[in-house]
Design a protein around this motif. Structure first.
Motif, PDB file in Angstrom:
ATOM      1  N   ALA A   1       2.266   0.991   5.777  1.00 27.27           N
ATOM      2  CA  ALA A   1       2.682   2.132   6.599  1.00 27.27           C
ATOM      3  C   ALA A   1       4.109   1.917   7.095  1.00 27.27           C
ATOM      4  CB  ALA A   1       1.726   2.327   7.769  1.00 27.27           C
ATOM      5  N   GLN A   2       4.436   0.700   7.481  1.00 21.74           N
ATOM      6  CA  GLN A   2       5.797   0.409   7.937  1.00 21.74           C
ATOM      7  C   GLN A   2       6.788   0.473   6.784  1.00 21.74           C
ATOM      8  OE1 GLN A   2       6.178  -2.893  10.750  1.00 21.74           O
ATOM      9  NE2 GLN A   2       3.968  -2.712  11.116  1.00 21.74           N
ATOM     10  N   VAL A   3       6.390  -0.029   5.625  1.00 22.01           N
ATOM     11  CA  VAL A   3       7.235   0.054   4.437  1.00 22.01           C
ATOM     12  C   VAL A   3       7.556   1.527   4.148  1.00 22.01           C
ATOM     13  CG1 VAL A   3       7.250  -0.265   1.919  1.00 22.01           C
ATOM     14  CG2 VAL A   3       6.479  -2.120   3.424  1.00 22.01           C
ATOM     15  N   ARG A   4       6.540   2.375   4.219  1.00 20.64           N
ATOM     16  CA  ARG A   4       6.730   3.809   3.972  1.00 20.64           C
ATOM     17  C   ARG A   4       7.676   4.425   5.006  1.00 20.64           C
ATOM     18  NH1 ARG A   4       4.425   7.012   0.755  1.00 20.64           N
ATOM     19  NH2 ARG A   4       2.506   5.829   0.425  1.00 20.64           N
ATOM     20  N   GLU A   5       7.473   4.100   6.271  1.00 21.25           N
ATOM     21  CA  GLU A   5       8.332   4.632   7.340  1.00 21.25           C
ATOM     22  C   GLU A   5       9.791   4.255   7.138  1.00 21.25           C
ATOM     23  OE1 GLU A   5       6.802   3.227  11.070  1.00 21.25           O
ATOM     24  OE2 GLU A   5       4.906   4.308  10.817  1.00 21.25           O
ATOM     25  N   ARG A   6      10.040   3.086   6.583  1.00 19.32           N
ATOM     26  CA  ARG A   6      11.410   2.607   6.375  1.00 19.32           C
ATOM     27  C   ARG A   6      11.964   3.011   5.013  1.00 19.32           C
ATOM     28  NH1 ARG A   6       9.818  -3.175   8.786  1.00 19.32           N
ATOM     29  NH2 ARG A   6       9.329  -3.536   6.609  1.00 19.32           N
ATOM     30  N   ASP A   7      11.172   3.788   4.250  1.00 17.98           N
ATOM     31  CA  ASP A   7      11.577   4.251   2.921  1.00 17.98           C
ATOM     32  C   ASP A   7      11.925   3.084   2.001  1.00 17.98           C
ATOM     33  OD1 ASP A   7      11.865   6.281   1.047  1.00 17.98           O
ATOM     34  OD2 ASP A   7      14.019   6.471   1.427  1.00 17.98           O
ATOM     35  N   GLU A   8      11.083   2.051   2.055  1.00 23.14           N
ATOM     36  CA  GLU A   8      11.261   0.887   1.202  1.00 23.14           C
ATOM     37  C   GLU A   8      10.212   0.915   0.090  1.00 23.14           C
ATOM     38  OE1 GLU A   8      13.043  -2.258   4.427  1.00 23.14           O
ATOM     39  OE2 GLU A   8      10.870  -2.084   4.295  1.00 23.14           O
ATOM     40  N   ARG A   9      10.261  -0.073  -0.786  1.00 28.53           N
ATOM     41  CA  ARG A   9       9.331  -0.177  -1.892  1.00 28.53           C
ATOM     42  C   ARG A   9       8.717  -1.573  -1.892  1.00 28.53           C
ATOM     43  NH1 ARG A   9       9.302   4.191  -1.169  1.00 28.53           N
ATOM     44  NH2 ARG A   9      10.270   5.888  -2.278  1.00 28.53           N
ATOM     45  N   ILE A  10       7.677  -1.755  -2.699  1.00 33.72           N
ATOM     46  CA  ILE A  10       7.004  -3.046  -2.775  1.00 33.72           C
ATOM     47  C   ILE A  10       6.821  -3.501  -4.221  1.00 33.72           C
ATOM     48  CG2 ILE A  10       5.714  -2.585  -0.654  1.00 33.72           C
ATOM     49  CD1 ILE A  10       3.170  -2.355  -2.554  1.00 33.72           C
ATOM     50  N   VAL A  11       6.646  -4.796  -4.364  1.00 34.40           N
ATOM     51  CA  VAL A  11       6.150  -5.407  -5.590  1.00 34.40           C
ATOM     52  C   VAL A  11       4.903  -6.180  -5.153  1.00 34.40           C
ATOM     53  CG1 VAL A  11       6.553  -7.099  -7.409  1.00 34.40           C
ATOM     54  CG2 VAL A  11       8.425  -5.592  -6.652  1.00 34.40           C
ATOM     55  N   PRO A  12       3.726  -5.762  -5.618  1.00 34.83           N
ATOM     56  CA  PRO A  12       2.484  -6.412  -5.190  1.00 34.83           C
ATOM     57  C   PRO A  12       2.173  -7.676  -5.991  1.00 34.83           C
ATOM     58  CG  PRO A  12       1.973  -4.493  -6.504  1.00 34.83           C
ATOM     59  CD  PRO A  12       3.476  -4.554  -6.390  1.00 34.83           C
ATOM     60  N   ALA A  13       2.976  -8.745  -5.796  1.00 34.40           N
ATOM     61  CA  ALA A  13       2.747  -9.997  -6.514  1.00 34.40           C
ATOM     62  C   ALA A  13       1.509 -10.726  -5.990  1.00 34.40           C
ATOM     63  CB  ALA A  13       3.980 -10.893  -6.394  1.00 34.40           C
ATOM     64  N   CYS A  14       1.129 -10.457  -4.772  1.00 35.26           N
ATOM     65  CA  CYS A  14      -0.087 -11.026  -4.176  1.00 35.26           C
ATOM     66  C   CYS A  14      -1.296 -10.275  -4.735  1.00 35.26           C
ATOM     67  CB  CYS A  14      -0.019 -10.883  -2.659  1.00 35.26           C
ATOM     68  SG  CYS A  14      -1.581 -11.107  -1.806  1.00 35.26           S
ATOM     69  N   SER A  15      -2.322 -10.997  -5.134  1.00 32.34           N
ATOM     70  CA  SER A  15      -3.486 -10.355  -5.741  1.00 32.34           C
ATOM     71  C   SER A  15      -4.202  -9.412  -4.767  1.00 32.34           C
ATOM     72  CB  SER A  15      -4.464 -11.399  -6.286  1.00 32.34           C
ATOM     73  OG  SER A  15      -4.934 -12.230  -5.244  1.00 32.34           O
ATOM     74  N   PHE A  16      -4.233  -9.749  -3.480  1.00 35.06           N
ATOM     75  CA  PHE A  16      -4.907  -8.864  -2.529  1.00 35.06           C
ATOM     76  C   PHE A  16      -4.136  -7.565  -2.368  1.00 35.06           C
ATOM     77  CE2 PHE A  16      -6.087  -6.880   1.399  1.00 35.06           C
ATOM     78  CZ  PHE A  16      -7.469  -6.931   1.333  1.00 35.06           C
ATOM     79  N   VAL A  17      -2.819  -7.644  -2.285  1.00 33.11           N
ATOM     80  CA  VAL A  17      -2.001  -6.428  -2.156  1.00 33.11           C
ATOM     81  C   VAL A  17      -2.146  -5.588  -3.420  1.00 33.11           C
ATOM     82  CG1 VAL A  17       0.322  -5.493  -1.822  1.00 33.11           C
ATOM     83  CG2 VAL A  17      -0.411  -7.514  -0.530  1.00 33.11           C
ATOM     84  N   ALA A  18      -2.146  -6.216  -4.581  1.00 33.83           N
ATOM     85  CA  ALA A  18      -2.329  -5.487  -5.843  1.00 33.83           C
ATOM     86  C   ALA A  18      -3.671  -4.776  -5.852  1.00 33.83           C
ATOM     87  CB  ALA A  18      -2.211  -6.444  -7.026  1.00 33.83           C
ATOM     88  N   HIS A  19      -4.722  -5.452  -5.395  1.00 36.03           N
ATOM     89  CA  HIS A  19      -6.051  -4.841  -5.329  1.00 36.03           C
ATOM     90  C   HIS A  19      -6.056  -3.675  -4.336  1.00 36.03           C
ATOM     91  CE1 HIS A  19     -10.400  -4.487  -5.411  1.00 36.03           C
ATOM     92  NE2 HIS A  19     -10.383  -4.509  -4.090  1.00 36.03           N
ATOM     93  N   TYR A  20      -5.421  -3.860  -3.197  1.00 40.21           N
ATOM     94  CA  TYR A  20      -5.365  -2.794  -2.187  1.00 40.21           C
ATOM     95  C   TYR A  20      -4.712  -1.537  -2.775  1.00 40.21           C
ATOM     96  CZ  TYR A  20      -4.557  -0.263   2.112  1.00 40.21           C
ATOM     97  OH  TYR A  20      -4.563   0.712   3.086  1.00 40.21           O
TER      98      TYR A  20
END
Length: 90
Positions: free
Chosen positions: A59-78
């Motif tokens: 939610a914070q990433v979205r508010e800041r108009d940033e992007r992600i790379v889900p290298a963590c398996s839990f984040v990728a699953h989420y």
């Protein structure tokens, strides 16, 4: 998810419950956060803490108009389980 806070000095999002902190570590590459590791202490396991942590972080990433790379398996699953977050992937 106002209880999730970004700690840029430690390069991680944190969620503290009853004095115990879960973390989602990241490396910053410009306006992209590469999530590398999610850790929930045993005392908080099985309570949905990791899900709350990542939801709040994204939610914070979205508010800041940033992007992600889900290298963590839990984040990728989420992200897989929550298609509304897929647009955040760099």
């Amino acid at each position: 998810m106002t209880d999730v806070r970004d700690n840029p000095a430690e390069r991680r999002f944190e969620l503290t419950i009853d004095g115990t902190t879960a973390i989602a570590a990241y490396d910053r590459e410009g306006d992209t956060l590469v999530f590398t590791h999610t850790e929930v202490p045993d005392a908080l396991a099985g309570q949905g803490v990791a899900t709350r942590l990542i939801a709040g972080a994204l939610a914070q990433v979205r508010e800041r108009d940033e992007r992600i790379v889900p290298a963590c398996s839990f984040v990728a699953h989420y992200v897989t389980e929550h298609p509304e977050t897929r647009d955040l992937i760099a």
